[in-house]
Design an enzyme around this catalytic site. Structure first.
Site, PDB file in Angstrom:
ATOM      1  N   SER A   9       0.869  -1.176   0.000  1.00 25.95           N
ATOM      2  CA  SER A   9       0.000   0.000   0.000  1.00 25.95           C
ATOM      3  C   SER A   9       0.908   1.230   0.000  1.00 25.95           C
ATOM      4  O   SER A   9       1.818   1.342   0.826  1.00 25.95           O
ATOM      5  CB  SER A   9      -0.872   0.025   1.254  1.00 25.95           C
ATOM      6  OG  SER A   9      -1.308   1.347   1.477  1.00 25.95           O
ATOM      7  N   HIS A  33      -0.793  -0.897  -4.298  1.00 24.73           N
ATOM      8  CA  HIS A  33      -2.145  -0.719  -3.774  1.00 24.73           C
ATOM      9  C   HIS A  33      -2.322   0.768  -3.447  1.00 24.73           C
ATOM     10  O   HIS A  33      -1.624   1.308  -2.585  1.00 24.73           O
ATOM     11  CB  HIS A  33      -2.304  -1.606  -2.529  1.00 24.73           C
ATOM     12  CG  HIS A  33      -3.623  -1.492  -1.851  1.00 24.73           C
ATOM     13  ND1 HIS A  33      -4.684  -2.337  -2.126  1.00 24.73           N
ATOM     14  CD2 HIS A  33      -4.063  -0.645  -0.901  1.00 24.73           C
ATOM     15  CE1 HIS A  33      -5.713  -2.005  -1.363  1.00 24.73           C
ATOM     16  NE2 HIS A  33      -5.365  -0.976  -0.606  1.00 24.73           N
ATOM     17  N   ASP A  35      -4.472   3.737  -2.099  1.00 24.80           N
ATOM     18  CA  ASP A  35      -5.602   4.000  -1.205  1.00 24.80           C
ATOM     19  C   ASP A  35      -6.190   5.388  -1.456  1.00 24.80           C
ATOM     20  O   ASP A  35      -5.543   6.404  -1.205  1.00 24.80           O
ATOM     21  CB  ASP A  35      -5.147   3.891   0.252  1.00 24.80           C
ATOM     22  CG  ASP A  35      -4.962   2.449   0.681  1.00 24.80           C
ATOM     23  OD1 ASP A  35      -5.892   1.650   0.460  1.00 24.80           O
ATOM     24  OD2 ASP A  35      -3.889   2.115   1.219  1.00 24.80           O
ATOM     25  N   MET A  37      -9.144   7.975  -0.429  1.00 23.43           N
ATOM     26  CA  MET A  37     -10.076   8.224   0.679  1.00 23.43           C
ATOM     27  C   MET A  37     -10.738   9.582   0.509  1.00 23.43           C
ATOM     28  O   MET A  37     -10.063  10.555   0.137  1.00 23.43           O
ATOM     29  CB  MET A  37      -9.318   8.204   2.008  1.00 23.43           C
ATOM     30  CG  MET A  37      -8.559   6.920   2.258  1.00 23.43           C
ATOM     31  SD  MET A  37      -7.671   6.998   3.825  1.00 23.43           S
ATOM     32  CE  MET A  37      -6.846   5.408   3.810  1.00 23.43           C
ATOM     33  N   HIS A  64      -7.901   1.247  -4.659  1.00 21.07           N
ATOM     34  CA  HIS A  64      -8.858   0.899  -3.606  1.00 21.07           C
ATOM     35  C   HIS A  64      -9.639   2.162  -3.263  1.00 21.07           C
ATOM     36  O   HIS A  64      -9.126   3.051  -2.576  1.00 21.07           O
ATOM     37  CB  HIS A  64      -8.069   0.354  -2.393  1.00 21.07           C
ATOM     38  CG  HIS A  64      -8.909   0.059  -1.199  1.00 21.07           C
ATOM     39  ND1 HIS A  64      -8.371  -0.144   0.054  1.00 21.07           N
ATOM     40  CD2 HIS A  64     -10.259  -0.084  -1.055  1.00 21.07           C
ATOM     41  CE1 HIS A  64      -9.349  -0.394   0.918  1.00 21.07           C
ATOM     42  NE2 HIS A  64     -10.506  -0.347   0.275  1.00 21.07           N
ATOM     43  N   MET A  66     -12.018   4.112  -1.294  1.00 20.65           N
ATOM     44  CA  MET A  66     -12.765   4.221  -0.042  1.00 20.65           C
ATOM     45  C   MET A  66     -13.554   5.519  -0.109  1.00 20.65           C
ATOM     46  O   MET A  66     -13.279   6.493   0.605  1.00 20.65           O
ATOM     47  CB  MET A  66     -11.788   4.208   1.152  1.00 20.65           C
ATOM     48  CG  MET A  66     -11.206   2.829   1.412  1.00 20.65           C
ATOM     49  SD  MET A  66      -9.736   2.885   2.453  1.00 20.65           S
ATOM     50  CE  MET A  66      -8.484   3.168   1.203  1.00 20.65           C
ATOM     51  N   MET A 135     -11.404  -6.555   4.248  1.00 21.53           N
ATOM     52  CA  MET A 135     -10.660  -5.611   5.098  1.00 21.53           C
ATOM     53  C   MET A 135     -10.419  -6.247   6.465  1.00 21.53           C
ATOM     54  O   MET A 135     -11.341  -6.785   7.084  1.00 21.53           O
ATOM     55  CB  MET A 135     -11.446  -4.309   5.298  1.00 21.53           C
ATOM     56  CG  MET A 135     -11.573  -3.405   4.078  1.00 21.53           C
ATOM     57  SD  MET A 135     -10.006  -2.902   3.326  1.00 21.53           S
ATOM     58  CE  MET A 135      -9.212  -2.030   4.685  1.00 21.53           C
ATOM     59  N   GLY A 140      -9.427   3.532   6.544  1.00 18.56           N
ATOM     60  CA  GLY A 140      -9.232   4.957   6.804  1.00 18.56           C
ATOM     61  C   GLY A 140      -7.814   5.322   7.189  1.00 18.56           C
ATOM     62  O   GLY A 140      -7.356   6.414   6.903  1.00 18.56           O
ATOM     63  N   PHE A 141      -7.135   4.403   7.840  1.00 18.30           N
ATOM     64  CA  PHE A 141      -5.790   4.722   8.324  1.00 18.30           C
ATOM     65  C   PHE A 141      -4.864   3.516   8.209  1.00 18.30           C
ATOM     66  O   PHE A 141      -5.301   2.375   8.401  1.00 18.30           O
ATOM     67  CB  PHE A 141      -5.834   5.183   9.784  1.00 18.30           C
ATOM     68  CG  PHE A 141      -6.669   6.411   9.984  1.00 18.30           C
ATOM     69  CD1 PHE A 141      -6.116   7.680   9.800  1.00 18.30           C
ATOM     70  CD2 PHE A 141      -8.023   6.312  10.299  1.00 18.30           C
ATOM     71  CE1 PHE A 141      -6.898   8.821   9.946  1.00 18.30           C
ATOM     72  CE2 PHE A 141      -8.813   7.446  10.446  1.00 18.30           C
ATOM     73  CZ  PHE A 141      -8.249   8.707  10.267  1.00 18.30           C
ATOM     74  N   GLY A 142      -3.595   3.804   7.956  1.00 16.94           N
ATOM     75  CA  GLY A 142      -2.576   2.758   8.012  1.00 16.94           C
ATOM     76  C   GLY A 142      -2.176   2.536   9.470  1.00 16.94           C
ATOM     77  O   GLY A 142      -2.584   3.293  10.361  1.00 16.94           O
ATOM     78  N   ASP A 169      -6.363  -6.775   3.620  1.00 13.13           N
ATOM     79  CA  ASP A 169      -5.767  -5.436   3.727  1.00 13.13           C
ATOM     80  C   ASP A 169      -5.971  -4.886   5.137  1.00 13.13           C
ATOM     81  O   ASP A 169      -7.112  -4.775   5.597  1.00 13.13           O
ATOM     82  CB  ASP A 169      -6.452  -4.524   2.694  1.00 13.13           C
ATOM     83  CG  ASP A 169      -5.945  -3.096   2.697  1.00 13.13           C
ATOM     84  OD1 ASP A 169      -4.931  -2.802   3.371  1.00 13.13           O
ATOM     85  OD2 ASP A 169      -6.568  -2.250   2.010  1.00 13.13           O
ATOM     86  N   GLY A 171      -3.119  -4.168   8.687  1.00 11.84           N
ATOM     87  CA  GLY A 171      -2.369  -4.826   9.757  1.00 11.84           C
ATOM     88  C   GLY A 171      -1.613  -6.058   9.294  1.00 11.84           C
ATOM     89  O   GLY A 171      -1.320  -6.955  10.100  1.00 11.84           O
ATOM     90  N   GLY A 191       0.991  -2.086   4.135  1.00 13.18           N
ATOM     91  CA  GLY A 191       1.432  -0.691   4.125  1.00 13.18           C
ATOM     92  C   GLY A 191       2.627  -0.502   5.028  1.00 13.18           C
ATOM     93  O   GLY A 191       3.785  -0.611   4.622  1.00 13.18           O
ATOM     94  N   SER A 192       2.346  -0.258   6.325  1.00 11.81           N
ATOM     95  CA  SER A 192       3.400   0.054   7.292  1.00 11.81           C
ATOM     96  C   SER A 192       4.511  -0.990   7.301  1.00 11.81           C
ATOM     97  O   SER A 192       5.689  -0.643   7.371  1.00 11.81           O
ATOM     98  CB  SER A 192       2.828   0.125   8.706  1.00 11.81           C
ATOM     99  OG  SER A 192       1.638   0.859   8.698  1.00 11.81           O
TER     100      SER A 192
HETATM  101  C1  DX5 Z   1      -6.564   1.216   5.280  1.00 12.49           C
HETATM  102  C2  DX5 Z   1      -6.000   1.031   3.906  1.00 12.49           C
HETATM  103  C3  DX5 Z   1      -4.841   0.122   3.867  1.00 12.49           C
HETATM  104  C4  DX5 Z   1      -3.656   0.648   4.641  1.00 12.49           C
HETATM  105  C5  DX5 Z   1      -2.864  -0.535   5.101  1.00 12.49           C
HETATM  106  O1  DX5 Z   1      -7.694   1.970   5.212  1.00 12.49           O
HETATM  107  O2  DX5 Z   1      -6.975   0.504   3.022  1.00 12.49           O
HETATM  108  O3  DX5 Z   1      -4.473  -0.234   2.543  1.00 12.49           O
HETATM  109  O4  DX5 Z   1      -2.829   1.483   3.906  1.00 12.49           O
HETATM  110  O5  DX5 Z   1      -1.897  -0.086   5.971  1.00 12.49           O
HETATM  111  P1  DX5 Z   1      -1.278  -1.040   7.089  1.00 12.49           P
HETATM  112  O6  DX5 Z   1      -0.630  -2.185   6.338  1.00 12.49           O
HETATM  113  O7  DX5 Z   1      -0.315  -0.177   7.803  1.00 12.49           O
HETATM  114  O8  DX5 Z   1      -2.402  -1.535   7.931  1.00 12.49           O
HETATM  115 ZN    ZN Z   2      -6.320  -0.285   1.093  1.00 12.31          ZN
END
Ligand code: DX5
Ligand code: ZN
Length: 220
Positions: A9, A33, A35, A37, A64, A66, A135, A140-142, A169, A171, A191-192
């Site tokens: 991501s 990926h 994101d 939003m 993606h 959102m 999901m 909404g957040f990484g 997707d 964590g 992502g992270s």
């Molecule tokens: C969350 C996003 C994810 C996010 C994943 O709303 O859809 O794609 O970036 O980030 P991590 O891997 O840090 O959970």
């Molecule tokens: Zn995503």
């Protein structure tokens, strides 16, 4: 079982020097990926099609969305270079129609469900979907913690669709990805775990190895 894919991501990428940053990830990414939003469907704002259109890469872009009423923006993301478009079952007034609209543009049409949304909500669109994303955090957040309670939904979909691409997707790391792999996920959005690592390539390889090990156990 469909092919394993690791799709970083890029939510946490360096948007001031995006193409340069993405170049460094290309060697070990099956797709990026992206994101998107809207500050409405989810409580956060990120990027739109304008930024996606600036991405120069040979790696497929999985967008993606959102966002509410995604139908209004499908064409923009197709023109911006999306390889696949992923829309939320909770965000579409007519999910089947919107999935078809994406397909009509010649890009892959994929459906997403939030942690609390049951598989039955997407029953009608799954037979024609190019992929499904479960999901494993509230979008909404990484950087949020993986929710293991979504795992039975992955198992439920895999049981009925042995060849479908199933993504997970939120964590995702080398401990949580194998849990999802063991119940049938084959696309891992991280992502992270990858972008915040001091060595993103090592992190991606570690993730791929962890997933492959879980898959081998599944086959035996
Ligand atoms: C969350 C996003 C994810 C996010 C994943 O709303 O859809 O794609 O970036 O980030 P991590 O891997 O840090 O959970
Ligand atoms: Zn995503």
């Amino acid at each position: 079982m469909p092919k394993i894919k690791i799709t970083p991501s890029i939510l946490g990428a360096d948007y001031g020097d995006l193409n340069h940053h993405l170049q460094k990830l290309e060697g070990f990414s099956d797709a990026f990926h992206v994101d998107v939003m809207d500050g409405n469907f989810v409580p956060n704002l990120s990027i739109g099609a304008m930024v996606v259109s600036c991405i120069k890469t040979t790696i497929p872009l999985d967008c993606h969305l959102m966002i509410n009423n995604p139908a209004n923006y499908i064409e923009d993301f197709v023109k911006a270079g999306a390889h696949s478009i992923w829309i939320h079952a909770e965000a579409s007034k007519d999910l089947k129609k919107n999935m078809e609209a994406i397909r009509d543009f010649g890009v892959l049409s994929c459906v997403v469900i939030n942690p609390e949304t049951p598989v039955k909500k997407i029953k009608k669109v799954l037979p024609a979907a190019d992929a499904v994303l479960v999901m494993s955090v509230h979008p909404g957040f990484g950087g949020q913690a993986f929710m293991p309670e979504v795992l039975p939904k992955i198992a439920e979909i895999r049981k009925e669709y042995p060849e479908l691409d199933i993504a997970v997707d939120g964590g995702i790391n080398d401990k949580t990805a194998p849990l999802a792999a063991a119940v049938g996920a084959n696309i891992f959005v991280a992502g992270s775990y990858i972008l915040k690592s001091s060595n993103p390539e090592d992190a991606a390889n570690k993730l791929r190895d962890a997933v492959s090990a879980a898959n081998n156990m599944l086959i035996k």
